[in-house]
Design a protein around this motif. Sequence first.
Motif, PDB file in Angstrom:
ATOM      1  N   ARG A  15       0.847  -1.188   0.000  1.00  0.00           N
ATOM      2  CA  ARG A  15       0.000   0.000   0.000  1.00  0.00           C
ATOM      3  C   ARG A  15       0.880   1.234   0.000  1.00  0.00           C
ATOM      4  O   ARG A  15       1.972   1.239   0.580  1.00  0.00           O
ATOM      5  N   GLN A  16       0.408   2.282  -0.628  1.00  0.00           N
ATOM      6  CA  GLN A  16       1.123   3.548  -0.636  1.00  0.00           C
ATOM      7  C   GLN A  16       0.181   4.625  -0.097  1.00  0.00           C
ATOM      8  O   GLN A  16      -0.933   4.792  -0.619  1.00  0.00           O
ATOM      9  N   PRO A  17       0.582   5.338   0.944  1.00  0.00           N
ATOM     10  CA  PRO A  17      -0.313   6.325   1.545  1.00  0.00           C
ATOM     11  C   PRO A  17      -0.543   7.535   0.649  1.00  0.00           C
ATOM     12  O   PRO A  17       0.333   7.936  -0.132  1.00  0.00           O
ATOM     13  N   VAL A  61      -2.986  10.940   6.563  1.00  0.00           N
ATOM     14  CA  VAL A  61      -3.297   9.891   5.588  1.00  0.00           C
ATOM     15  C   VAL A  61      -4.811   9.848   5.391  1.00  0.00           C
ATOM     16  O   VAL A  61      -5.567   9.672   6.349  1.00  0.00           O
ATOM     17  N   TYR A  71      -5.229   5.035   0.713  1.00  0.00           N
ATOM     18  CA  TYR A  71      -4.075   4.234   0.312  1.00  0.00           C
ATOM     19  C   TYR A  71      -4.301   3.734  -1.116  1.00  0.00           C
ATOM     20  O   TYR A  71      -5.419   3.352  -1.472  1.00  0.00           O
ATOM     21  N   VAL A 127      -6.388  -1.114   4.900  1.00  0.00           N
ATOM     22  CA  VAL A 127      -6.738   0.292   4.681  1.00  0.00           C
ATOM     23  C   VAL A 127      -7.530   0.885   5.840  1.00  0.00           C
ATOM     24  O   VAL A 127      -7.640   2.111   5.961  1.00  0.00           O
ATOM     25  N   GLN A 131       1.074  12.073  -2.985  1.00  0.00           N
ATOM     26  CA  GLN A 131       1.531  10.685  -2.913  1.00  0.00           C
ATOM     27  C   GLN A 131       3.012  10.657  -3.255  1.00  0.00           C
ATOM     28  O   GLN A 131       3.444  11.229  -4.257  1.00  0.00           O
TER      29      GLN A 131
END
Length: 410
Positions: free
Chosen positions: A18-20, A28, A31, A69, A192
Amino acid sequence: MDEQDSISPSYEKIIMARQPIFDADVNVVAYELLFRDCTDNKIDILDGDSATSELLVNLYTHFDADEIVGDKKAFINFTRKLIEEPPPFDKKGFVIEVLEDIVIDDALVKHLTRLSEENYTIALDDFVNNELSHLILPLVDIVKIDVLLLNDHELEEHVQLLRKYDLTLLAEKVETHEMYQRCCQLGFELFQGYFLSRPQIISGKKIPASKLLVIELLGRLQNPETTNIELEALIGRDPVLSFQLLKLVNSVRYMLSHKIESLAAAITYLGLNQVRSLASLLTLSNLSDKPCALKDQSAIRAKMCELLGAKISKTEASSLFSVGLLSTLDAYFDQPLEKIIASMPLREDLVDALLNQTGFYGEVLRVVMCLEKAEIDKMNWSFLSDNNITPEDINEVYQESIIWCQAPSV
């Protein structure tokens, strides 16, 4: 075996990352979920004709994506087939990300119009300023712009062009604090990238005295010569740290059968190295000038290093927690990592791991940092294979670390 089974991937070879996605206050808010085949990192599992709605549902449930998430939205890459037949997810919980290589034609406009009317949230990935892209801009809610592909003038032109539409701008691949601040000035609302894990190094700026005290405390906590009695006395001098440590030890994270009432009991029960690691984590968490997202990232990285190391050698787990945690010090103190740890009495193998990512500790740290960026091809698969670590092990460690970080300290 039917046709669908023949094209479905083997879950044992898939790694989820996952990338926040941050708002302007570095909270945040979502994701992006990525599913990578560890045998070919260049191809996302949700690319190509095999990416059906059924496959996406199976991936989502197999990897417990809801736990990954939490209450945040999940950005998921959609191919044309997925746009035509979206999965039966709660539309409030995910964002359809239209990939940049999808051909824009009348049929696509028709499908996106239907999804927009049904109140799906739609994001256009890697916006390119051309006539075809403008056909779908009125239908999307979010536009992602790869800031590394544009110079400052081009970036400003893109923002001016898109302001006429009712949509949110997301800056993608924001790698430095300077770029983050510039994107904020231009009017981007979402971000991001990996700017949060990098230090804001300003020439001539010194570390404040209050932070020097924190570095000194961390050094004493990490000193391998510190005894149980000395560690208890060191932590005990700080009432807040003592309270937080006992609260953490007694939380659901550790599922103890009885309550730990004292620092001495915590050290006896968990061990010197474990308490040393937890006290260091809490010390960093108390720095009020850094966002919660950085503290979560540090905790997850440290826990991943610990759990991955434990699968190889349980005796090294606590030291690996420290390696993961200390590897983020530059982002906390906005100084080069080498300068920070020079004042700390660390073992030579830990220093080599932190500065050069060499040795056993360094290899584990490198695997974890690659997973953070979904750079599966950069992992040392020979090291993992030699130590009998599988993609399933990596997914297990990743998910367990995230859940551990999210657990309340009650």
